[in-house]
Enzyme design. Structure first.
Site, PDB file in Angstrom:
ATOM      1  N   CYS A 182     -20.650  65.420  20.448  1.00 24.59           N
ATOM      2  CA  CYS A 182     -20.814  66.693  19.755  1.00 24.59           C
ATOM      3  C   CYS A 182     -19.584  67.599  19.871  1.00 24.59           C
ATOM      4  CB  CYS A 182     -22.053  67.441  20.219  1.00 24.59           C
ATOM      5  SG  CYS A 182     -22.456  68.742  19.010  1.00 24.59           S
ATOM      6  N   CYS A 361     -23.376  68.489  12.570  1.00 27.33           N
ATOM      7  CA  CYS A 361     -23.165  69.348  13.724  1.00 27.33           C
ATOM      8  C   CYS A 361     -23.683  70.741  13.397  1.00 27.33           C
ATOM      9  CB  CYS A 361     -21.671  69.391  14.052  1.00 27.33           C
ATOM     10  SG  CYS A 361     -21.368  70.160  15.627  1.00 27.33           S
TER      11      CYS A 361
HETATM   12  P1  FAD Z   1     -27.112  58.850  25.065  1.00 33.57           P
HETATM   13  O1  FAD Z   1     -28.205  59.528  24.323  1.00 33.57           O
HETATM   14  O2  FAD Z   1     -26.253  59.703  25.931  1.00 33.57           O
HETATM   15  O3  FAD Z   1     -27.751  57.668  25.892  1.00 33.57           O
HETATM   16  C1  FAD Z   1     -27.021  56.768  26.663  1.00 33.57           C
HETATM   17  C2  FAD Z   1     -27.988  56.111  27.636  1.00 33.57           C
HETATM   18  O4  FAD Z   1     -27.354  54.994  28.245  1.00 33.57           O
HETATM   19  C3  FAD Z   1     -28.427  57.041  28.756  1.00 33.57           C
HETATM   20  O5  FAD Z   1     -29.824  57.079  28.825  1.00 33.57           O
HETATM   21  C4  FAD Z   1     -27.793  56.435  29.995  1.00 33.57           C
HETATM   22  O6  FAD Z   1     -28.596  56.605  31.155  1.00 33.57           O
HETATM   23  C5  FAD Z   1     -27.680  54.975  29.611  1.00 33.57           C
HETATM   24  N1  FAD Z   1     -26.593  54.268  30.319  1.00 33.57           N
HETATM   25  C6  FAD Z   1     -25.362  54.736  30.642  1.00 33.57           C
HETATM   26  N2  FAD Z   1     -24.683  53.788  31.270  1.00 33.57           N
HETATM   27  C7  FAD Z   1     -25.477  52.692  31.333  1.00 33.57           C
HETATM   28  C8  FAD Z   1     -25.316  51.400  31.874  1.00 33.57           C
HETATM   29  N3  FAD Z   1     -24.186  51.001  32.496  1.00 33.57           N
HETATM   30  N4  FAD Z   1     -26.363  50.527  31.761  1.00 33.57           N
HETATM   31  C9  FAD Z   1     -27.509  50.895  31.153  1.00 33.57           C
HETATM   32  N5  FAD Z   1     -27.705  52.113  30.625  1.00 33.57           N
HETATM   33  C10 FAD Z   1     -26.696  52.997  30.715  1.00 33.57           C
HETATM   34  N6  FAD Z   1     -25.822  65.768  18.639  1.00 33.57           N
HETATM   35  C11 FAD Z   1     -26.277  66.234  17.454  1.00 33.57           C
HETATM   36  O7  FAD Z   1     -26.554  65.451  16.552  1.00 33.57           O
HETATM   37  N7  FAD Z   1     -26.446  67.573  17.219  1.00 33.57           N
HETATM   38  C12 FAD Z   1     -26.184  68.490  18.179  1.00 33.57           C
HETATM   39  O8  FAD Z   1     -26.368  69.684  17.949  1.00 33.57           O
HETATM   40  C13 FAD Z   1     -25.703  68.036  19.445  1.00 33.57           C
HETATM   41  N8  FAD Z   1     -25.427  68.920  20.418  1.00 33.57           N
HETATM   42  C14 FAD Z   1     -25.070  68.466  21.658  1.00 33.57           C
HETATM   43  C15 FAD Z   1     -24.838  69.396  22.663  1.00 33.57           C
HETATM   44  C16 FAD Z   1     -24.526  68.958  23.941  1.00 33.57           C
HETATM   45  C17 FAD Z   1     -24.262  69.997  25.017  1.00 33.57           C
HETATM   46  C18 FAD Z   1     -24.457  67.566  24.231  1.00 33.57           C
HETATM   47  C19 FAD Z   1     -24.168  67.091  25.636  1.00 33.57           C
HETATM   48  C20 FAD Z   1     -24.646  66.641  23.225  1.00 33.57           C
HETATM   49  C21 FAD Z   1     -24.945  67.070  21.928  1.00 33.57           C
HETATM   50  N9  FAD Z   1     -25.126  66.170  20.880  1.00 33.57           N
HETATM   51  C22 FAD Z   1     -25.535  66.629  19.646  1.00 33.57           C
HETATM   52  C23 FAD Z   1     -24.701  64.755  21.036  1.00 33.57           C
HETATM   53  C24 FAD Z   1     -25.838  63.770  21.243  1.00 33.57           C
HETATM   54  O9  FAD Z   1     -26.668  64.165  22.299  1.00 33.57           O
HETATM   55  C25 FAD Z   1     -25.237  62.390  21.519  1.00 33.57           C
HETATM   56  O10 FAD Z   1     -24.280  62.102  20.540  1.00 33.57           O
HETATM   57  C26 FAD Z   1     -26.328  61.318  21.497  1.00 33.57           C
HETATM   58  O11 FAD Z   1     -27.263  61.549  22.515  1.00 33.57           O
HETATM   59  C27 FAD Z   1     -25.696  59.942  21.621  1.00 33.57           C
HETATM   60  O12 FAD Z   1     -26.682  58.955  21.751  1.00 33.57           O
HETATM   61  P2  FAD Z   1     -26.357  57.610  22.571  1.00 33.57           P
HETATM   62  O13 FAD Z   1     -27.565  56.774  22.483  1.00 33.57           O
HETATM   63  O14 FAD Z   1     -25.063  57.051  22.129  1.00 33.57           O
HETATM   64  O15 FAD Z   1     -26.100  58.099  24.062  1.00 33.57           O
END
Ligand code: FAD
Length: 434
Positions: A182, A361
Site C-alpha cells: 500500500c 488505493c
Molecule cells: P498478507 O495479507 O500480508 O499475508 C501474508 C501471509 O503469509 C501472512 O499471514 C503471514 O503470516 C504469512 N507468511 C509470511 N511468511 C510466511 C512463511 N515463511 N511461511 C508461511 N506463511 C508465511 N491494501 C488495499 O487494497 N487498500 C488499502 O487501503 C490498504 N491499506 C493498507 C494500510 C496498511 C497500514 C497496510 C500495512 C497495508 C495496507 N494494504 C492496503 C495492503 C494489503 O494489506 C496487502 O497488500 C495485502 O494484505 C497483501 O496480501 P498478501 O496475501 O500478499 O499478504
C-alpha cells in the site's frame, strides 16, 4: 522422526497428527489476504486432504483498516480475526512457516523441520516489515517516545497515542527505500494527522513533513496532481528522495539521507515520527533463487501469475514480481486469475486467464474524505464509479470505512470477491448509454 503436530481448521477444534512429512495436491503458503481468498476457491474443487495451507499466525488482519486504527477511527480488534475462523473449513491448516522451498523436488520444508510434498504450489507469503533495519527504530517504538507505525499490529496503536500526546513541533512521516505494501498508506496518516491537529487547534504549532524515498508523491499522475494540491493547501512539506536511516529516541531526532546525494545527511527533531519500515519477502524466498528474481520476489508471468520456471507454481499478492501497486485490492483482482489458471494447469490445459495490473488505493485525506485511486499496469486510471474519483469525496471515505471491511471478511476471504471489474463494467455501460 515421530512428531506431534497440530492441524487446525475452521470448525475443527484440534486434530493431532503424528507425522513428519505431508503430501497434498495443492499447497498454499501463507494464509493472508491472497492465500486465504484463493484457498477458499480451491477448497470448492478439492477434497479436504488435498489442500494444505501453511500459515504460522493465529491472527488474520485486515491490514487496510490499520490506517483508521492509527487515526483513532477504528480499533485493532475490529481489524483482526482468529485465523481458524477465516481459513476455509475444507482444507488442512499447518500452523508452521516455510523455511525452504525446493521447487525441483516439489516440496517445502517448514521451520519445525517437516516436509510437505505438493503437486501444485501457490506462494502467498506477503511482505515482511524490517523494523530492525533502521538503527534506533525498534527502541523508539518500544516506549512512549512519539515514534509510531501503522504497518504492524504490534505498533499501530502507538499512532493515535502519539497524535493525542502531540503538543507542538515536527510531525514527520516517512516512506522507505524499498517496495512497500500500500504505497499510499505512508501519506494517508500524514493527512489524518494534519486534520486531527486542526480539529484540536494545534495545527499552527506543528510542522507536518512527509519525507519519501520516491521521486514522486504518487505513481499515477492524475492522483499525484490532486495530492500536490492538497499538500500545498494544507502546508504539508514534502521532501522527495529523502530516506530515514536512523532514529535517536533519546534525543527525539531522525536522520535522513538524500538519495540523490548520499553523503548529505539531515537530522530533524521530531515530536511525532510515523515510520513506514523497509520491507522484503521472507528469507525462505530470498534464499531460493530458482523461484525468485534478484529482489527476492517470486518470478511470475505478470499476466498469468504462473512461475516463469515451474509450471506448477503460482504466486499471488505482495510477494510476487508483478509490477503492480501491492495492495489487497490487487490481490482480489489476482485471485480469480490464479484460481482459473491453477485449475487449467491441473486439467493439463494452458493457463490463459490474465491479470491487468489492477490496484486500488483509497487515499484517505482526512477524517471524512478520500480520493479513491484505481489504476492498472500502465498507471492509467481504471475507476469503478462514473464520476471523477480524483477529488476528495465523503462517499469514498464512507465506503472505505463502512463497506470495505465487511466485503473483505464475508466475500473476499470466502473467495467470492474478485475486485470491482464487474461493477465497473456495469456502471460504465449504464452511464455511457445515457
Ligand atoms: P498478507 O495479507 O500480508 O499475508 C501474508 C501471509 O503469509 C501472512 O499471514 C503471514 O503470516 C504469512 N507468511 C509470511 N511468511 C510466511 C512463511 N515463511 N511461511 C508461511 N506463511 C508465511 N491494501 C488495499 O487494497 N487498500 C488499502 O487501503 C490498504 N491499506 C493498507 C494500510 C496498511 C497500514 C497496510 C500495512 C497495508 C495496507 N494494504 C492496503 C495492503 C494489503 O494489506 C496487502 O497488500 C495485502 O494484505 C497483501 O496480501 P498478501 O496475501 O500478499 O499478504
Amino acid at each position: 522422526m515421530n512428531v506431534t503436530f497440530s492441524l487446525l481448521a475452521k470448525n475443527v477444534t484440534k486434530t493431532t497428527f503424528r507425522n513428519s512429512s505431508y503430501s497434498c495436491k495443492v499447497l498454499v503458503v501463507g494464509g493472508g489476504t491472497g492465500g486465504c481468498a484463493t484457498a477458499a476457491k480451491l477448497s470448492r474443487i478439492l477434497k479436504k486432504n488435498e489442500l494444505i495451507i501453511l500459515e504460522p499466525s493465529d491472527k488474520h488482519y485486515y491490514q487496510p483498516l490499520f490506517t483508521l486504527v492509527g487515526g483513532g477511527i477504528s480499533t485493532l480488534s475490529e481489524a483482526g480475526k482468529s485465523m481458524r475462523d477465516v481459513l476455509p473449513a475444507n482444507a488442512v491448516w499447518l500452523k508452521d512457516s516455510a523455511a525452504e522451498f525446493n521447487p525441483g523436488e516439489n516440496s517445502v520444508t517448514t521451520q519445525r523441520g517437516h516436509s510437505i510434498k505438493y503437486e501444485y504450489l501457490l506462494i502467498a507469503t506477503g511482505l515482511q516489515t524490517d523494523y530492525d533495519k533502521i538503527p534506533g527504530l525498534e527502541a523508539g517504538l518500544s516506549g512512549d517516545t512519539g515514534v509510531c507505525s501503522n504497518y504492524s499490529a504490534k505498533y499501530v496503536e502507538l499512532t493515535y497515542k502519539a497524535l493525542k500526546n502531540f503538543e507542538s513541533g515536527n510531525a514527520i512521516f516517512t516512506y522507505p527505500n524499498t517496495p512497500v505494501k500500500c504505497p499510499g498508506a505512508p501519506q494517508k496518516i500524514c493527512y489524518i494527522t494534519d486534520h486531527y491537529l486542526r480539529k484540536v487547534g494545534k495545527r499552527d504549532k506543528a510542522a507536518v513533513i512527509y519525507n519519501t524515498s520516491l521521486p514522486v508523491i504518487f505513481g499515477v499522475k492524475k492522483y499525484a496532481d490532486a495530492l500536490w494540491e492538497i499538500c500545498a493547501e494544507r502546508q504539508i512539506q514534502v521532501n522527495l528522495r529523502t530516506n530515514l536511516v536512523e532514529v535517536r529516541p533519546d534525543s527525539r531526532e531522525a536522520v535522513f539521507q538524500n538519495l540523490d546525494n548520499p553523503d548529505k545527511m539531515t537530522t530533524l527533531k521530531y515530536s511525532m515520527l510515523h515510520v513506514t519500515p523497509p520491507m522484503s519477502t521472507p528469507a525462505a524466498l530470498q534464499n531460493c533463487s530458482e523461484l525468485t528474481n534478484e529482489a527476492g520476489f517470486v518470478d511470475v508471468n505478470k499476466l498469468t501469475l504462473q512461475s516463469v520456471r515451474f509450471a506448477n507454481v503460482f504466486a499471488i499478492g505482495d510477494c510476487s514480481s508483478t509490477p503492480n501497486s501491492k495492495t489487497a485490492a490487487a490481490a482480489a483482482a489476482q485471485c480469480q486469475v490464479v484460481f482459473k489458471n491453477m485449475e487449467s494447469v491441473m486439467k493439463n490445459t494452458p493457463a490463459t486467464a490474465n491479470y491487468d495490473g489492477y490496484a486500488s488505493c483509497p487515499l484517505v485525506t482526512g477524517y471524512d474524505r478520500c480520493i479513491l485511486a484505481e489504476f492498472d499496469y500502465n498507471l492509467t486510471p481504471l475507476e469503478t464509479f462514473p464520476f471523477n474519483q480524483g477529488k476528495e469525496l465523503k462517499s469514498m471515505y464512507l465506503m472505505k470505512k463502512m463497506l470495505m471491511p465487511p466485503l473483505y471478511w464475508t466475500l473476499m476471504l470466502n473467495g467470492f470477491w474478485n475486485g470491482p471489474a464487474a461493477v465497473r463494467n456495469l456502471l460504465h455501460l449504464k452511464f455511457s448509454q445515457k
